[in-house]
Scaffold this motif. Structure first.
Motif, mmCIF file in Angstrom:
data_model
loop_
_atom_site.group_PDB
_atom_site.id
_atom_site.type_symbol
_atom_site.label_atom_id
_atom_site.label_comp_id
_atom_site.label_asym_id
_atom_site.label_seq_id
_atom_site.Cartn_x
_atom_site.Cartn_y
_atom_site.Cartn_z
ATOM 1 N N UNK A 29 5.388 1.727 13.079
ATOM 2 C CA UNK A 29 4.504 2.382 12.114
ATOM 3 C C UNK A 29 4.806 3.865 11.963
ATOM 4 N N UNK A 30 5.608 4.419 12.879
ATOM 5 C CA UNK A 30 5.984 5.833 12.809
ATOM 6 C C UNK A 30 7.472 5.996 12.481
ATOM 7 N N UNK A 31 8.044 5.002 11.822
ATOM 8 C CA UNK A 31 9.476 5.021 11.515
ATOM 9 C C UNK A 31 9.863 6.196 10.622
ATOM 10 N N UNK A 32 9.098 6.465 9.580
ATOM 11 C CA UNK A 32 9.461 7.553 8.656
ATOM 12 C C UNK A 32 9.516 8.893 9.379
ATOM 13 N N UNK A 33 8.572 9.127 10.276
ATOM 14 C CA UNK A 33 8.568 10.369 11.043
ATOM 15 C C UNK A 33 9.742 10.394 12.014
ATOM 16 N N UNK A 34 9.999 9.279 12.684
ATOM 17 C CA UNK A 34 11.105 9.205 13.638
ATOM 18 C C UNK A 34 12.435 9.469 12.950
ATOM 19 N N UNK A 35 12.636 8.855 11.780
ATOM 20 C CA UNK A 35 13.888 9.046 11.046
ATOM 21 C C UNK A 35 14.071 10.494 10.610
ATOM 22 N N UNK A 36 12.996 11.117 10.178
ATOM 23 C CA UNK A 36 13.085 12.506 9.742
ATOM 24 C C UNK A 36 13.494 13.411 10.905
ATOM 25 N N UNK A 37 12.857 13.233 12.053
ATOM 26 C CA UNK A 37 13.201 14.048 13.211
ATOM 27 C C UNK A 37 14.634 13.786 13.660
ATOM 28 N N UNK A 38 15.022 12.518 13.701
ATOM 29 C CA UNK A 38 16.390 12.182 14.117
ATOM 30 C C UNK A 38 17.418 12.783 13.171
ATOM 31 N N UNK A 39 17.109 12.791 11.882
ATOM 32 C CA UNK A 39 18.058 13.341 10.906
ATOM 33 C C UNK A 39 18.199 14.847 11.023
ATOM 34 N N UNK A 40 17.279 15.488 11.757
ATOM 35 C CA UNK A 40 17.359 16.926 11.994
ATOM 36 C C UNK A 40 17.768 17.249 13.429
ATOM 37 N N UNK B 222 -4.695 6.152 7.990
ATOM 38 C CA UNK B 222 -3.329 5.608 7.920
ATOM 39 C C UNK B 222 -2.333 6.558 7.275
ATOM 40 N N UNK B 223 -2.820 7.655 6.693
ATOM 41 C CA UNK B 223 -1.943 8.529 5.920
ATOM 42 C C UNK B 223 -0.848 9.189 6.748
ATOM 43 N N UNK B 224 -1.040 9.282 8.054
ATOM 44 C CA UNK B 224 -0.070 9.959 8.905
ATOM 45 C C UNK B 224 0.989 8.998 9.442
ATOM 46 N N UNK C 189 3.147 15.162 6.530
ATOM 47 C CA UNK C 189 3.221 14.905 7.971
ATOM 48 C C UNK C 189 4.564 15.318 8.530
ATOM 49 N N UNK C 190 5.636 14.906 7.881
ATOM 50 C CA UNK C 190 6.972 15.215 8.385
ATOM 51 C C UNK C 190 7.234 16.716 8.364
ATOM 52 N N UNK C 191 6.780 17.391 7.309
ATOM 53 C CA UNK C 191 7.036 18.826 7.206
ATOM 54 C C UNK C 191 6.382 19.598 8.343
ATOM 55 N N UNK C 192 5.124 19.315 8.626
ATOM 56 C CA UNK C 192 4.406 20.090 9.643
ATOM 57 C C UNK C 192 4.787 19.672 11.062
ATOM 58 N N UNK C 193 5.036 18.405 11.269
ATOM 59 C CA UNK C 193 5.458 17.956 12.603
ATOM 60 C C UNK C 193 6.820 18.553 12.941
ATOM 61 N N UNK C 194 7.751 18.482 11.997
ATOM 62 C CA UNK C 194 9.083 19.027 12.270
ATOM 63 C C UNK C 194 9.046 20.538 12.463
ATOM 64 N N UNK C 195 8.227 21.241 11.660
ATOM 65 C CA UNK C 195 8.111 22.687 11.817
ATOM 66 C C UNK C 195 7.604 23.032 13.218
#
Length: 311
Positions: free
Chosen positions: A58-69, A245-247, A274-280
Motif C-alpha cells: 500500500x506504500x509502493x508509490x512512496x517507496x518507489x519515489x524514495x528509491x528513485x532518489x 487513505x490519501x497518504x 505525500x511524496x514531496x514532503x516525505x522526501x524533503x
C-alpha cells in the motif's frame, strides 16, 4: 501482491465488485530483482510500516519515489496483522490480530511495541555483520529513518524510543500511543495528517469519551501530547481534502475501481503531496540538504497547512 494476497485484502474488507486478483495486477514502476546501484555503505535507509491490516504494497508509490532518489527502502509486512502475507514457500498468513483487538485493552500499545520489535529485527538483518539481502551492503547504517501510515505511523515513536539507530521519523495520519519520557525525544520528527482530524485544538470541539471524540478528537489529542515532548526539529503539517487513505496508494486504486473514499483531493494529487514532503524531510535529515519546503507554506502545495500547536 500475489493473487492470494489480493483476494484476501479485498474480501476481508467486503470489496466484491472487482476481480479478486485485481491488486496483483497493478502496474508499478519497479523491477523485480534489479541490480542495486550505489557504493558500499553510502545509501540512507528508510523503513516503511503500513496501516493495520494493510500490506506493505500500500506504500509502493512512496517507496518507489524514495528509491528513485537514491534511498534504500524496506517495506515491512507485519505478519498476523496484515489481512494477507505471502511467504516465499507459498504460505499465506492472515490477520489474527483482529480477534485479539476485541479481547482486551492496551491493544494499540501492543501493536506499536510489536512493530517496533519488527523494525529493530529488520534493521539488524539489513545492517548487521552478515546482511541477508542483496545490496544491503550499500546501506549506511548511520543514516536510518522510518515512516509509517496509521498504525505504522503510530509505531514510529515507539520504534525510535526502542532503537537509537532510527535517526528521524514520520507519522502519517496515525494516532500515537507510546508515551515519550519526560526527558523528551530529540531526534527530528514530522507529523503529516488530514486536516479534519489533526488540526490542533480540534479535540475540544466534541465531548471526550464519546464516539465522535474517539474518531475526531482523540487522534489530535495524542499529537498534542507528543508535540510537547518532541524536543528536536519538528513539524506538524495537515492536508486539506485528504482522508485517511490519501497518504497511501489505496486512494488512487479506489478511484480506479470506482470506490468513493470521500476525499476532496484526487489520489494522484495526494500522493504527489505525500511524496514531496516525505522526501524533503529525509533529504534534510539523512542527507543534510536544507529543504525550504519544510520551512514555510508553498504555492505549489496550497493544500498543506503548517500548524504551530500552543503558539
Amino acid at each position: 501482491m500475489t493473487p492470494a494476497e489480493s483476494e484476501l485484502q479485498l474480501t476481508s474488507r467486503g470489496i466484491t465488485g472487482v476481480p479478486p486478483d485485481a491488486l496483483s495486477r497493478v502496474r508499478t514502476n519497479a523491477t523485480v530483482d534489479a541490480t542495486p546501484a550505489g557504493q558500499r555503505r553510502t545509501l540512507p535507509l528508510v523503513v516503511l510500516s503500513p496501516g493495520f491490516t494493510n500490506s506493505r504494497s500500500a506504500l509502493t508509490a512512496l517507496a518507489e519515489d524514495l528509491a528513485s532518489h537514491g534511498y534504500v527502502v524496506a517495506g515491512i509486512d507485519h505478519t498476523y496483522e496484515s489481512h494477507a502475507t505471502a511467504f516465499p514457500d507459498g504460505r499465506v498468513t492472515t490477520s489474527l490480530a483482529r480477534e485479539a483487538r476485541r479481547r482486551g485493552s492496551g491493544f494499540q500499545e501492543k501493536v506499536a511495541a510489536g512493530r517496533a520489535a519488527d523494525v529493530s529485527f529488520v534493521l539488524g538483518e539489513l545492517t548487521g555483520a552478515h546482511p541477508v539481502r542483496p545490496g544491503a551492503g550499500l546501506i549506511d547504517p548511520s543514516r536510518v529513518a522510518m515512516a509509517g501510515h496509521s498504525a505504522g505511523g503510530a509505531a514510529v515513536i515507539a520504534a525510535m524510543l526502542a532503537d537509537s539507530r532510527i535517526r528521524a521519523g514520520i507519522d502519517m495520519d496515525g494516532a500515537t500511543c507510546a508515551e515519550i519520557p519526560d526527558d523528551g525525544l530529540s531526534r527530528p520528527f514530522l507529523f503529516l495528517g488530514k486536516q479534519s482530524n489533526y488540526t490542533p485544538g480540534s479535540g475540544g470541539i466534541v465531548p471526550e469519551r464519546t464516539l465522535a471524540w474517539k474518531l475526531m478528537g482523540g487522534p489530535v489529542a495524542t499529537w498534542e501530547r507528543d508535540w510537547e515532548h518532541l524536543t528536536g526539529w519538528k513539524r506538524w503539517l495537515v492536508v486539506a481534502g485528504a482522508v485517511h487513505a490519501s497518504f497511501t496508494d489505496l486512494a488512487l486504486l479506489a478511484e480506479y475501481v470506482g470506490i468513493d473514499t470521500g476525499a476532496g483531493l484526487s489520489g494522484a494529487r495526494s500522493l504527489d503531496i505525500t511524496r514531496a514532503y516525505v522526501r524533503a524531510f529525509f533529504d534534510q535529515h539523512l542527507r543534510g540538504t536544507a529543504q525550504s519546503l519544510l520551512d514555510q507554506p508553498s504555492p505549489r502545495h496550497p493544500e498543506v497547512t503548517f500548524c504551530f500547536p500552543g503558539g
